[in-house]
Design a protein around this motif. Structure first.
Motif, PDB file in Angstrom:
ATOM      1  N   UNK A  40       0.712  -1.216   0.026  1.00 14.59           N
ATOM      2  CA  UNK A  40       0.051  -0.004   0.044  1.00 14.59           C
ATOM      3  C   UNK A  40       0.840   1.378   0.159  1.00 14.59           C
ATOM      4  N   UNK A  41       2.115   1.140  -0.321  1.00 14.32           N
ATOM      5  CA  UNK A  41       2.903   2.309  -0.667  1.00 14.32           C
ATOM      6  C   UNK A  41       3.039   2.841  -2.080  1.00 14.32           C
ATOM      7  N   UNK A  42       1.693   3.398  -2.305  1.00 13.47           N
ATOM      8  CA  UNK A  42       1.604   3.821  -3.646  1.00 13.47           C
ATOM      9  C   UNK A  42       2.467   4.748  -4.269  1.00 13.47           C
ATOM     10  N   UNK A  43       2.825   5.942  -3.455  1.00 14.10           N
ATOM     11  CA  UNK A  43       3.558   7.017  -4.088  1.00 14.10           C
ATOM     12  C   UNK A  43       4.969   6.589  -4.033  1.00 14.10           C
ATOM     13  N   UNK A  44       5.517   5.439  -3.117  1.00 12.75           N
ATOM     14  CA  UNK A  44       6.710   5.331  -3.180  1.00 12.75           C
ATOM     15  C   UNK A  44       6.961   4.247  -4.433  1.00 12.75           C
ATOM     16  N   UNK A  45       5.902   3.510  -4.805  1.00 15.83           N
ATOM     17  CA  UNK A  45       5.866   2.582  -5.889  1.00 15.83           C
ATOM     18  C   UNK A  45       5.996   3.527  -7.085  1.00 15.83           C
ATOM     19  N   UNK A  46       5.362   4.768  -7.101  1.00 18.57           N
ATOM     20  CA  UNK A  46       5.233   5.523  -8.426  1.00 18.57           C
ATOM     21  C   UNK A  46       6.807   6.100  -8.452  1.00 18.57           C
ATOM     22  N   UNK A  47       7.217   6.287  -7.524  1.00 17.04           N
ATOM     23  CA  UNK A  47       8.724   6.967  -7.744  1.00 17.04           C
ATOM     24  C   UNK A  47       9.536   5.870  -8.297  1.00 17.04           C
ATOM     25  N   UNK A  48       9.646   5.010  -7.885  1.00 20.06           N
ATOM     26  CA  UNK A  48      10.357   3.522  -8.432  1.00 20.06           C
ATOM     27  C   UNK A  48      10.066   3.405  -9.690  1.00 20.06           C
ATOM     28  N   UNK A  49       8.790   3.527 -10.054  1.00 13.67           N
ATOM     29  CA  UNK A  49       8.173   2.976 -11.383  1.00 13.67           C
ATOM     30  C   UNK A  49       9.084   4.231 -12.428  1.00 13.67           C
ATOM     31  N   UNK A  50       8.648   5.387 -12.153  1.00 15.62           N
ATOM     32  CA  UNK A  50       9.343   6.656 -12.856  1.00 15.62           C
ATOM     33  C   UNK A  50      11.060   6.315 -13.273  1.00 15.62           C
ATOM     34  N   UNK A  51      11.583   5.931 -12.187  1.00  8.99           N
ATOM     35  CA  UNK A  51      13.075   5.517 -12.446  1.00  8.99           C
ATOM     36  C   UNK A  51      13.152   4.381 -13.288  1.00  8.99           C
ATOM     37  N   UNK A  52      12.563   3.364 -13.205  1.00  6.86           N
ATOM     38  CA  UNK A  52      12.458   2.192 -13.999  1.00  6.86           C
ATOM     39  C   UNK A  52      12.370   2.588 -15.384  1.00  6.86           C
ATOM     40  N   UNK A  53      11.420   3.676 -15.674  1.00  8.31           N
ATOM     41  CA  UNK A  53      11.037   3.876 -16.835  1.00  8.31           C
ATOM     42  C   UNK A  53      12.283   4.390 -17.794  1.00  8.31           C
ATOM     43  N   UNK A  54      13.381   4.831 -16.955  1.00  8.25           N
ATOM     44  CA  UNK A  54      14.424   5.133 -17.950  1.00  8.25           C
ATOM     45  C   UNK A  54      15.271   3.796 -18.623  1.00  8.25           C
ATOM     46  N   UNK A  55      14.966   2.658 -18.222  1.00  4.41           N
ATOM     47  CA  UNK A  55      15.462   1.491 -18.955  1.00  4.41           C
ATOM     48  C   UNK A  55      14.799   1.039 -20.108  1.00  4.41           C
ATOM     49  N   UNK A  56      15.249   0.555 -21.052  1.00  7.40           N
ATOM     50  CA  UNK A  56      14.512  -0.067 -22.241  1.00  7.40           C
ATOM     51  C   UNK A  56      13.242  -0.714 -21.942  1.00  7.40           C
ATOM     52  N   UNK A  57      12.141   0.034 -22.533  1.00 14.72           N
ATOM     53  CA  UNK A  57      11.009  -0.655 -22.255  1.00 14.72           C
ATOM     54  C   UNK A  57      10.424  -0.453 -20.697  1.00 14.72           C
ATOM     55  N   UNK A  58      11.112   0.261 -20.198  1.00 20.84           N
ATOM     56  CA  UNK A  58      10.653   0.386 -18.579  1.00 20.84           C
ATOM     57  C   UNK A  58      11.093  -0.872 -17.935  1.00 20.84           C
TER      58      UNK A  58
END
Length: 166
Positions: free
Chosen positions: A93-111
């Protein structure tokens, strides 16, 4: 000499004792230390059940963010599980934290973050440093300003799934 099963049983017993405590002030960090021993700091992550794995991934991410930021997270072995950690954070239930990591993951090929540490570091090196460093600084800042109480979410997760740690 104790067998692997004996060691795991002992660690499970220690985890049970931690969860049974009345004083919950250090429960999350003490349990995390036991889980780290059980999976040898991620090297044997498949020894964890699903609930323990979610807990381990979330705590590892939070600790790495507090001790070096997202660039450090990706550069270390902890980043091997970056894709799965987004889902683990959502489970906790750490939705905001998940969003931060997901945005970082977006740097990689195809996320998709490579699970191999060396491959991940090489991919980061191939990116435009000014764009990467700017985003990492932004994500680190957002994490530091985060209004989610990650310790409370972790404690709630553990208490809702006590039986999985025993």
């Amino acid at each position: 000499m104790p067998t692997v099963e004996d060691v795991l049983d002992d660690l499970t017993f220690q985890a049970s004792e931690i969860i049974a405590r009345q004083d919950q002030s250090h429960l999350v960090i003490d349990l995390y230390n036991i889980i780290c021993q059980k999976c040898e700091n991620g090297d044997l992550i498949n020894e964890l059940n699903g609930i323990e794995r979610v807990f381990y991934l979330c705590q590892t991410f939070v600790l790495r963010m507090c001790d070096g930021g997202i660039e450090s997270y990706y550069s270390e072995a902890a980043g091997n599980f970056a894709n799965e950690t987004v889902e683990a954070l959502l489970e906790m239930k750490a939705k905001r934290t998940a969003l931060i990591l997901d945005r970082g993951n977006g740097l990689f090929q195809e996320g998709i973050v490579p699970e191999d540490q060396q491959q991940r570091v090489e991919e980061l090196k191939s990116l435009d440093y000014s764009e990467v460093s700017w985003l990492f600084d932004l994500l680190d800042h957002e994490f530091q300003e985060l209004k989610e109480d990650l310790e409370a979410l972790s404690l709630q997760y553990v208490l809702c799934h006590k039986e999985a740690f025993m």
